[in-house]
Design an enzyme around this catalytic site. Structure first.
Site, mmCIF file in Angstrom:
data_model
loop_
_atom_site.group_PDB
_atom_site.id
_atom_site.type_symbol
_atom_site.label_atom_id
_atom_site.label_comp_id
_atom_site.label_asym_id
_atom_site.label_seq_id
_atom_site.Cartn_x
_atom_site.Cartn_y
_atom_site.Cartn_z
ATOM 1 N N ASN A 143 17.682 30.471 -48.597
ATOM 2 C CA ASN A 143 17.596 31.158 -47.438
ATOM 3 C C ASN A 143 17.112 31.708 -46.667
ATOM 4 O OD1 ASN A 143 17.597 33.452 -49.635
ATOM 5 N ND2 ASN A 143 15.260 32.725 -50.571
ATOM 6 N N ASN A 166 5.626 21.255 -47.646
ATOM 7 C CA ASN A 166 5.494 21.411 -48.800
ATOM 8 C C ASN A 166 4.795 19.897 -49.063
ATOM 9 O OD1 ASN A 166 7.155 18.377 -48.555
ATOM 10 N ND2 ASN A 166 8.862 19.325 -48.454
ATOM 11 N N GLU A 216 1.591 31.194 -49.585
ATOM 12 C CA GLU A 216 3.296 31.259 -49.076
ATOM 13 C C GLU A 216 3.808 30.745 -48.269
ATOM 14 O OE1 GLU A 216 4.611 33.412 -51.618
ATOM 15 O OE2 GLU A 216 6.345 32.836 -50.009
ATOM 16 N N ASP A 217 4.252 30.366 -48.537
ATOM 17 C CA ASP A 217 5.442 29.381 -47.068
ATOM 18 C C ASP A 217 4.503 28.459 -46.093
ATOM 19 O OD1 ASP A 217 7.606 30.921 -48.059
ATOM 20 O OD2 ASP A 217 7.951 31.938 -46.214
ATOM 21 N N ARG A 252 6.696 26.625 -42.929
ATOM 22 C CA ARG A 252 7.247 26.631 -43.709
ATOM 23 C C ARG A 252 7.904 28.231 -44.367
ATOM 24 N NH1 ARG A 252 9.278 26.673 -49.385
ATOM 25 N NH2 ARG A 252 9.233 28.448 -47.375
ATOM 26 N N ASN A 269 12.274 35.840 -55.557
ATOM 27 C CA ASN A 269 11.080 35.684 -56.206
ATOM 28 C C ASN A 269 10.338 37.428 -56.820
ATOM 29 O OD1 ASN A 269 12.091 33.136 -55.993
ATOM 30 N ND2 ASN A 269 9.846 32.997 -54.834
ATOM 31 N N ASP A 278 3.989 30.307 -55.291
ATOM 32 C CA ASP A 278 4.781 31.287 -55.303
ATOM 33 C C ASP A 278 6.454 30.830 -54.904
ATOM 34 O OD1 ASP A 278 6.038 33.441 -56.242
ATOM 35 O OD2 ASP A 278 6.837 33.477 -53.845
ATOM 36 N N ASP A 279 6.205 30.283 -54.131
ATOM 37 C CA ASP A 279 7.137 28.938 -53.492
ATOM 38 C C ASP A 279 7.691 28.122 -55.046
ATOM 39 O OD1 ASP A 279 7.630 30.419 -50.683
ATOM 40 O OD2 ASP A 279 5.755 29.457 -50.160
ATOM 41 N N LYS A 304 5.674 40.262 -48.661
ATOM 42 C CA LYS A 304 5.471 40.208 -49.745
ATOM 43 C C LYS A 304 4.458 41.134 -51.152
ATOM 44 C CE LYS A 304 7.468 35.899 -51.231
ATOM 45 N NZ LYS A 304 7.571 35.167 -52.212
ATOM 46 N N TYR A 319 12.092 42.087 -47.256
ATOM 47 C CA TYR A 319 12.484 41.184 -47.684
ATOM 48 C C TYR A 319 13.293 40.150 -46.740
ATOM 49 C CZ TYR A 319 9.488 36.916 -49.009
ATOM 50 O OH TYR A 319 9.200 36.722 -48.846
HETATM 51 P P1 NAD Z 1 11.661 21.982 -48.619
HETATM 52 O O1 NAD Z 1 11.204 22.216 -47.262
HETATM 53 O O2 NAD Z 1 9.969 22.328 -49.053
HETATM 54 O O3 NAD Z 1 12.225 21.574 -49.110
HETATM 55 C C1 NAD Z 1 13.247 20.850 -49.105
HETATM 56 C C2 NAD Z 1 13.776 20.230 -49.489
HETATM 57 O O4 NAD Z 1 15.263 20.748 -48.968
HETATM 58 C C3 NAD Z 1 14.275 18.845 -49.344
HETATM 59 O O5 NAD Z 1 13.673 18.471 -50.156
HETATM 60 C C4 NAD Z 1 14.013 17.806 -47.755
HETATM 61 O O6 NAD Z 1 14.658 17.005 -47.991
HETATM 62 C C5 NAD Z 1 16.088 18.656 -48.713
HETATM 63 N N1 NAD Z 1 17.375 18.090 -48.159
HETATM 64 C C6 NAD Z 1 17.011 19.035 -45.701
HETATM 65 N N2 NAD Z 1 18.328 18.460 -46.148
HETATM 66 C C7 NAD Z 1 18.935 17.911 -47.274
HETATM 67 C C8 NAD Z 1 20.167 17.613 -46.873
HETATM 68 N N3 NAD Z 1 21.140 17.972 -45.824
HETATM 69 N N4 NAD Z 1 20.691 17.187 -48.596
HETATM 70 C C9 NAD Z 1 20.013 17.783 -49.318
HETATM 71 N N5 NAD Z 1 18.533 17.620 -49.373
HETATM 72 C C10 NAD Z 1 18.259 17.978 -47.990
HETATM 73 O O7 NAD Z 1 11.536 23.871 -49.036
HETATM 74 P P2 NAD Z 1 11.682 24.966 -50.134
HETATM 75 O O8 NAD Z 1 10.353 25.611 -49.996
HETATM 76 O O9 NAD Z 1 12.445 24.119 -51.370
HETATM 77 O O10 NAD Z 1 12.894 25.766 -50.340
HETATM 78 C C11 NAD Z 1 14.312 25.629 -49.606
HETATM 79 C C12 NAD Z 1 15.413 26.618 -50.219
HETATM 80 O O11 NAD Z 1 15.483 27.596 -50.596
HETATM 81 C C13 NAD Z 1 15.104 27.601 -48.493
HETATM 82 O O12 NAD Z 1 16.042 28.237 -48.012
HETATM 83 C C14 NAD Z 1 14.455 28.705 -49.109
HETATM 84 O O13 NAD Z 1 14.503 29.766 -48.610
HETATM 85 C C15 NAD Z 1 15.115 28.726 -50.573
HETATM 86 N N6 NAD Z 1 14.163 28.738 -51.864
HETATM 87 C C16 NAD Z 1 14.714 30.294 -52.660
HETATM 88 C C17 NAD Z 1 14.108 30.755 -52.868
HETATM 89 C C18 NAD Z 1 14.454 31.995 -54.282
HETATM 90 O O14 NAD Z 1 16.039 32.189 -53.895
HETATM 91 N N7 NAD Z 1 13.990 32.451 -55.381
HETATM 92 C C19 NAD Z 1 12.663 30.275 -53.910
HETATM 93 C C20 NAD Z 1 11.712 29.632 -52.890
HETATM 94 C C21 NAD Z 1 12.931 28.236 -51.774
#
Ligand code: NAD
Length: 555
Positions: A412, A253, A249-250, A160, A457, A272-273, A178, A107
């Site tokens: 990530n 948004n 998943e992914d 995404r 997750n 899950d996201d 997953k 993963y």
């Molecule tokens: P997403 O695309 O839905 O959201 C990203 C957000 O970041 C958007 O609101 C965007 O406007 C904002 N953004 C972009 N550039 C920015 C900046 N310069 N400053 C502030 N905000 C900014 O993506 P997501 O599903 O919300 O995932 C975001 C990140 O979180 C990814 O890297 C994903 O891998 C990580 N994530 C981690 C976990 C975990 O660790 N358990 C779980 C889910 C997602």
């Protein structure tokens, strides 16, 4: 659920291995060098294998040696996928016995690289591809899947992938990974798992111009055409695999929020996201509060990123506060969001619907640092996919306002993390309570050793899936995720906290998943959503459902 599948597969194997090579070439039946002398005799395999019989433990040891000698994780990933294609039980034994070492390979972060390279890594297909070209015939194509008894589907449209963007059909690595975790961590039998990629095109111009790209070479379906395709997919799933839990998943948004809202009350589904991330992060916050000694109702949480992950976490924090008696409007004021335009506040201009509830009346702040100075958050959550955005100034500001700042750099893969563990501990003089999305090794600072937690997750969704399947829950509710978060936090031991770790050790994943499954099933029974009558011993019932990757005896 699972035990009947295990029995029938051993029986099916005895009846159905078509020819001797079937035993060696079908990953479900194959034991490789572990076929016993009696099995080799009875099944006609003498001479088709080198003479020495190995135990499964010896096979695991050999695989581990091979993996450890390989030059990088991407090659280890390819080796593991090849093992999964060759010998399923051995693959899961390797993963389960070495979760710490294997999780980052099957993963995040390696799966991200694997998706980017999926075209080159592609050897044998795994999972089901449903493309826009299949419109009108989705159910018919679905029936080509060789197994009827599907209980968990993980589906992506590849828009995404992690923090990497639109990878089209190469996103298939995510559902595949997953579902491996569903089996390894949650004990869901691999035979009932189905990875699906919906190929609705891609906006990735590199892929579109790549002559070897494996997906449809067209721009993404949008609008009503996209919605109709998703609706057809959902209807077909209900018809062909009526017992399946569908995990989204992914998805990009805007679609993710919409589709969750649309289908959450109609079918057995979750995202899950949004919801899984909410639960794992809320659990981490609960654990961190055991270290700071302050309740949730006293926290101000600032998010960098207002997408699926951020809003999912925010919504669950709000739900948790409301469960403690805090009114919704007040609960929402505990959560603040910075996106690419600065702090999300009222009157900032047009906002996506999912951000509106968190647009509070406040002066605008152009960036993260100014928002920290204005709001003095106790918890900072990075979910923007913007690497290095928790600068020294940001971490120092958090440490100035808090004796123990909680800093969660969740983006990530590792290359996208807002800061490293070393930076968080170093810039806060060892006061930060830190966890990340992708794993970081322990850090030693002035003789003290810190073990960063991974807000993965995988702590949540396998247990949620196991709980839903164990009780036959008809729906997956937000409250099930709140209960999952609490159950996960309860699994964090004092010894974990003393090392700064706000999540349990990965090696305890099976126990953790079972505890979460019980909490989820309890909630399903409470809500009258369970189809399976409540067993007297729910914990024993859940544990009894879990697949163990042991070889059956064929003689
Ligand atoms: P997403 O695309 O839905 O959201 C990203 C957000 O970041 C958007 O609101 C965007 O406007 C904002 N953004 C972009 N550039 C920015 C900046 N310069 N400053 C502030 N905000 C900014 O993506 P997501 O599903 O919300 O995932 C975001 C990140 O979180 C990814 O890297 C994903 O891998 C990580 N994530 C981690 C976990 C975990 O660790 N358990 C779980 C889910 C997602």
């Amino acid at each position: 659920m699972t035990s009947d599948i295990v029995k029938s597969s051993a029986a099916t194997a005895r009846r159905g291995a078509s020819g001797k090579l079937g035993w060696l070439q079908n990953p479900v039946w194959n034991k490789g060098t572990a076929f016993t002398a009696a099995e080799r005799e009875t099944l006609g395999l003498r001479g088709l294998l080198p003479p020495r019989v190995f135990t499964q433990e010896e096979q695991v040891e050999r695989i581990m040696q091979t993996l450890r000698r390989m030059p990088n994780d991407l090659e280890r990933y390819a080796q593991l996928i090849a093992l999964q294609d060759r010998n399923e039980a051995l693959f899961y034994r390797v993963i389960l016995d070495h979760l710490d070492e294997m999780m980052p390979i099957i993963y995040t972060p390696t799966v991200g690289k694997a998706c980017q390279e999926y075209g080159n890594l592609f050897r044998r297909p795994r999972g089901l591809y449903l493309s826009a070209a299949d419109r009108g015939e989705v159910a018919r194509v679905m029936r080509n899947w060789p197994h009827r008894d599907v209980r968990v589907i993980v589906v992506t449209d590849g828009e995404r992938i992690l923090g990497l963007g639109d990878l089209g059909t190469y996103g298939m690595g995510i559902p595949v990974g997953k579902l491996s975790l569903y089996t390894a961590c949650g004990g869901i039998h691999p035979r009932v798992c189905l990875p699906i990629t919906l190929d609705v095109g891609t906006e990735n111009t590199t892929l579109l111009s790549d002559p070897f790209y494996t997906g449809l070479r067209q721009r993404r379906l949008r609008g009503p055409a996209y919605d109709e395709f998703i609706e057809e997919f959902i209807r077909a799933t209900r018809k062909v695999f009526p017992r399946a839990l569908i995990q989204f998943e992914d998805f990009g948004n805007l679609n993710a929020f919409r589709l969750l809202k649309q289908y959450q009350t109609r079918v057995r589904t979750f995202n899950d996201d949004i919801q899984g991330t909410g639960a794992v992060t809320l659990a981490g916050i609960y654990s961190a509060l055991r270290l700071t000694g302050r309740p949730l109702a006293e926290q101000t949480v600032l998010f960098q990123g207002a997408g699926e992950a951020g809003i999912g976490i925010g919504d669950l924090i709000v739900a948790a506060l409301m469960a403690e008696g805090v009114p919704q409007a007040e609960a929402r004021r505990h959560c603040w969001f910075v996106d690419s335009q600065g702090l999300v506040v009222q009157g900032r201009g047009e906002l996506a619907a999912h951000k509106v509830p968190y647009a509070h009346a406040h002066a605008s702040c152009p960036d993260l640092l100014s928002a920290i100075e204005a709001l003095r958050p106790t918890v900072l959550v990075g979910v923007s996919g913007m690497p290095k955005s928790f600068t020294q100034g940001v971490v120092e500001a958090m440490a100035r306002h808090n004796p123990r700042p909680v800093i969660l750099a969740l983006s990530n893969p590792t290359s996208k993390a807002e800061c490293t563990a070393e930076e968080a501990y170093g810039w806060s003089q060892g006061r930060a309570i830190f966890a990340s999305g992708s794993p970081f090794p322990p850090v030693t600072l002035e003789g003290r050793r810190f073990v960063p937690g991974q807000g993965n997750n995988a702590y949540i969704f396998p247990g949620v899936g196991l709980g839903v399947l164990s009780c036959g829950a008809r729906r997956v509710t937000d409250s099930m995720f709140s209960h999952a978060a609490k159950a996960l936090a309860q699994e964090v031991q004092e010894s974990d906290l003393q090392q700064g770790r706000i999540y349990p050790a990965l090696q305890r994943m099976r126990e953790v998943s079972a505890a979460i499954a019980v909490a989820v099933a309890e909630e399903a029974y409470r809500l009258n959503l369970a189809e399976v009558p409540r067993p007297a011993d729910l914990r024993g019932h859940v544990a009894g459902q879990m697949y163990q990757p042991q070889y059956p005896s064929y003689v």
